[in-house]
Design a protein around this motif. Sequence first.
Motif, PDB file in Angstrom:
ATOM      1  N   TYR A  19       0.849  -1.188   0.000  1.00 20.24           N
ATOM      2  CA  TYR A  19       0.000   0.000   0.000  1.00 20.24           C
ATOM      3  C   TYR A  19       0.884   1.238   0.000  1.00 20.24           C
ATOM      4  N   ALA A  20       0.565   2.201  -0.856  1.00 22.21           N
ATOM      5  CA  ALA A  20       1.320   3.457  -0.933  1.00 22.21           C
ATOM      6  C   ALA A  20       0.575   4.530  -0.155  1.00 22.21           C
ATOM      7  N   ALA A  21       1.197   5.007   0.925  1.00 23.74           N
ATOM      8  CA  ALA A  21       0.583   6.025   1.776  1.00 23.74           C
ATOM      9  C   ALA A  21       0.718   7.406   1.143  1.00 23.74           C
ATOM     10  N   SER A  22      -0.179   8.295   1.528  1.00 28.00           N
ATOM     11  CA  SER A  22      -0.134   9.691   1.110  1.00 28.00           C
ATOM     12  C   SER A  22       0.254  10.562   2.300  1.00 28.00           C
ATOM     13  N   LYS A  23       0.797  11.734   2.025  1.00 26.30           N
ATOM     14  CA  LYS A  23       1.148  12.664   3.097  1.00 26.30           C
ATOM     15  C   LYS A  23      -0.097  12.997   3.907  1.00 26.30           C
ATOM     16  N   GLY A  24       0.033  12.928   5.236  1.00 24.69           N
ATOM     17  CA  GLY A  24      -1.070  13.262   6.116  1.00 24.69           C
ATOM     18  C   GLY A  24      -2.096  12.160   6.301  1.00 24.69           C
ATOM     19  N   GLU A  25      -1.832  10.985   5.751  1.00 22.53           N
ATOM     20  CA  GLU A  25      -2.820   9.910   5.805  1.00 22.53           C
ATOM     21  C   GLU A  25      -2.827   9.195   7.149  1.00 22.53           C
ATOM     22  N   VAL A  36       1.336  -6.844   5.618  1.00 22.32           N
ATOM     23  CA  VAL A  36       1.038  -5.631   4.859  1.00 22.32           C
ATOM     24  C   VAL A  36       2.289  -4.772   4.825  1.00 22.32           C
ATOM     25  N   GLY A  37       2.642  -4.300   3.634  1.00 21.80           N
ATOM     26  CA  GLY A  37       3.752  -3.375   3.453  1.00 21.80           C
ATOM     27  C   GLY A  37       3.212  -1.998   3.113  1.00 21.80           C
ATOM     28  N   ILE A  38       3.704  -0.986   3.804  1.00 20.55           N
ATOM     29  CA  ILE A  38       3.284   0.390   3.548  1.00 20.55           C
ATOM     30  C   ILE A  38       4.502   1.182   3.102  1.00 20.55           C
ATOM     31  N   THR A  39       4.373   1.852   1.974  1.00 23.00           N
ATOM     32  CA  THR A  39       5.448   2.699   1.455  1.00 23.00           C
ATOM     33  C   THR A  39       5.083   4.150   1.722  1.00 23.00           C
ATOM     34  N   LEU A  40       5.988   4.868   2.374  1.00 22.10           N
ATOM     35  CA  LEU A  40       5.748   6.270   2.686  1.00 22.10           C
ATOM     36  C   LEU A  40       5.844   7.128   1.426  1.00 22.10           C
ATOM     37  N   PRO A  41       5.239   8.320   1.454  1.00 26.31           N
ATOM     38  CA  PRO A  41       5.278   9.211   0.290  1.00 26.31           C
ATOM     39  C   PRO A  41       6.693   9.665  -0.055  1.00 26.31           C
ATOM     40  N   THR A  42       6.911   9.999  -1.310  1.00 23.96           N
ATOM     41  CA  THR A  42       8.203  10.523  -1.750  1.00 23.96           C
ATOM     42  C   THR A  42       8.355  11.982  -1.348  1.00 23.96           C
ATOM     43  N   GLN A  61       1.706 -11.483  15.654  1.00 29.27           N
ATOM     44  CA  GLN A  61       1.586 -12.935  15.507  1.00 29.27           C
ATOM     45  C   GLN A  61       2.608 -13.543  14.548  1.00 29.27           C
ATOM     46  N   GLY A  62       3.724 -12.878  14.362  1.00 30.02           N
ATOM     47  CA  GLY A  62       4.787 -13.434  13.536  1.00 30.02           C
ATOM     48  C   GLY A  62       4.967 -12.698  12.220  1.00 30.02           C
ATOM     49  N   ALA A  63       6.001 -13.100  11.478  1.00 27.75           N
ATOM     50  CA  ALA A  63       6.383 -12.420  10.236  1.00 27.75           C
ATOM     51  C   ALA A  63       5.284 -12.424   9.186  1.00 27.75           C
ATOM     52  N   THR A  64       4.410 -13.414   9.208  1.00 36.27           N
ATOM     53  CA  THR A  64       3.359 -13.458   8.188  1.00 36.27           C
ATOM     54  C   THR A  64       2.246 -12.455   8.454  1.00 36.27           C
ATOM     55  N   ASN A  65       2.252 -11.792   9.602  1.00 35.76           N
ATOM     56  CA  ASN A  65       1.214 -10.822   9.934  1.00 35.76           C
ATOM     57  C   ASN A  65       1.772  -9.446  10.305  1.00 35.76           C
ATOM     58  N   GLN A  66       3.050  -9.232  10.119  1.00 36.78           N
ATOM     59  CA  GLN A  66       3.661  -7.964  10.511  1.00 36.78           C
ATOM     60  C   GLN A  66       3.327  -6.854   9.518  1.00 36.78           C
ATOM     61  N   ILE A  67       3.626  -5.627   9.922  1.00 38.06           N
ATOM     62  CA  ILE A  67       3.473  -4.450   9.065  1.00 38.06           C
ATOM     63  C   ILE A  67       4.871  -3.923   8.783  1.00 38.06           C
ATOM     64  N   ASP A  68       5.245  -3.850   7.503  1.00 39.39           N
ATOM     65  CA  ASP A  68       6.558  -3.333   7.101  1.00 39.39           C
ATOM     66  C   ASP A  68       6.379  -1.958   6.480  1.00 39.39           C
ATOM     67  N   VAL A  69       7.109  -0.972   7.000  1.00 41.08           N
ATOM     68  CA  VAL A  69       7.013   0.401   6.514  1.00 41.08           C
ATOM     69  C   VAL A  69       8.336   0.769   5.861  1.00 41.08           C
ATOM     70  N   THR A  70       8.296   1.145   4.591  1.00 37.69           N
ATOM     71  CA  THR A  70       9.513   1.558   3.876  1.00 37.69           C
ATOM     72  C   THR A  70       9.469   3.056   3.604  1.00 37.69           C
ATOM     73  N   GLY A  71      10.646   3.658   3.612  1.00 43.89           N
ATOM     74  CA  GLY A  71      10.761   5.106   3.500  1.00 43.89           C
ATOM     75  C   GLY A  71      10.728   5.670   2.096  1.00 43.89           C
ATOM     76  N   ASN A  72      10.682   4.818   1.077  1.00 44.38           N
ATOM     77  CA  ASN A  72      10.612   5.307  -0.305  1.00 44.38           C
ATOM     78  C   ASN A  72      11.797   6.225  -0.623  1.00 44.38           C
ATOM     79  N   SER A  79      17.243   5.731   9.997  1.00 43.93           N
ATOM     80  CA  SER A  79      17.753   4.529   9.334  1.00 43.93           C
ATOM     81  C   SER A  79      17.109   4.332   7.966  1.00 43.93           C
ATOM     82  N   ALA A  80      17.891   3.827   7.028  1.00 35.20           N
ATOM     83  CA  ALA A  80      17.379   3.541   5.690  1.00 35.20           C
ATOM     84  C   ALA A  80      16.697   2.181   5.611  1.00 35.20           C
ATOM     85  N   THR A  81      16.705   1.435   6.712  1.00 31.60           N
ATOM     86  CA  THR A  81      16.094   0.108   6.704  1.00 31.60           C
ATOM     87  C   THR A  81      14.582   0.190   6.928  1.00 31.60           C
ATOM     88  N   THR A  82      13.907  -0.903   6.614  1.00 25.54           N
ATOM     89  CA  THR A  82      12.468  -0.997   6.789  1.00 25.54           C
ATOM     90  C   THR A  82      12.103  -0.974   8.269  1.00 25.54           C
TER      91      THR A  82
END
Length: 102
Positions: A19-25, A36-42, A61-72, A79-82
């Motif tokens: 999912y691609a997040a928008s500023k202020g979302e 679920v993976g969420i990518t922050l706005p550019t 509940q483990g890696a199959t249910n985590q939320i990963d946020v990337t900084g785009n 940190s540049a990591t997820t």
Amino acid sequence: ITTGAWTEVLSLSGQSFAYAASKGENIIVETSLGQVGITLPTAPVIGDTVRIIDGSGNAGQGATNQIDVTGNGANIMGSATTLTITTGRAGITLVDYNTANG
């Protein structure tokens, strides 16, 4: 300060969902069926926010249910990591400060 409606992001059975997040979302994430993976706005600028809440409480509940946020391309918390959310019912607000810190 960000106020307003919330977006619900649902997981998909047996697969990761991006999912691609928008500023202020404001995002409520439901991870009972998968990660679920969420990518922050550019090109964030100082004060830009994104709020994320594990609405279903399944992120812990483990890696199959985590939320990963990337900084785009931008740092998150210096940190540049997820950023991985693995605590059920966690809620975070990410506020951009500068390039080094995110």
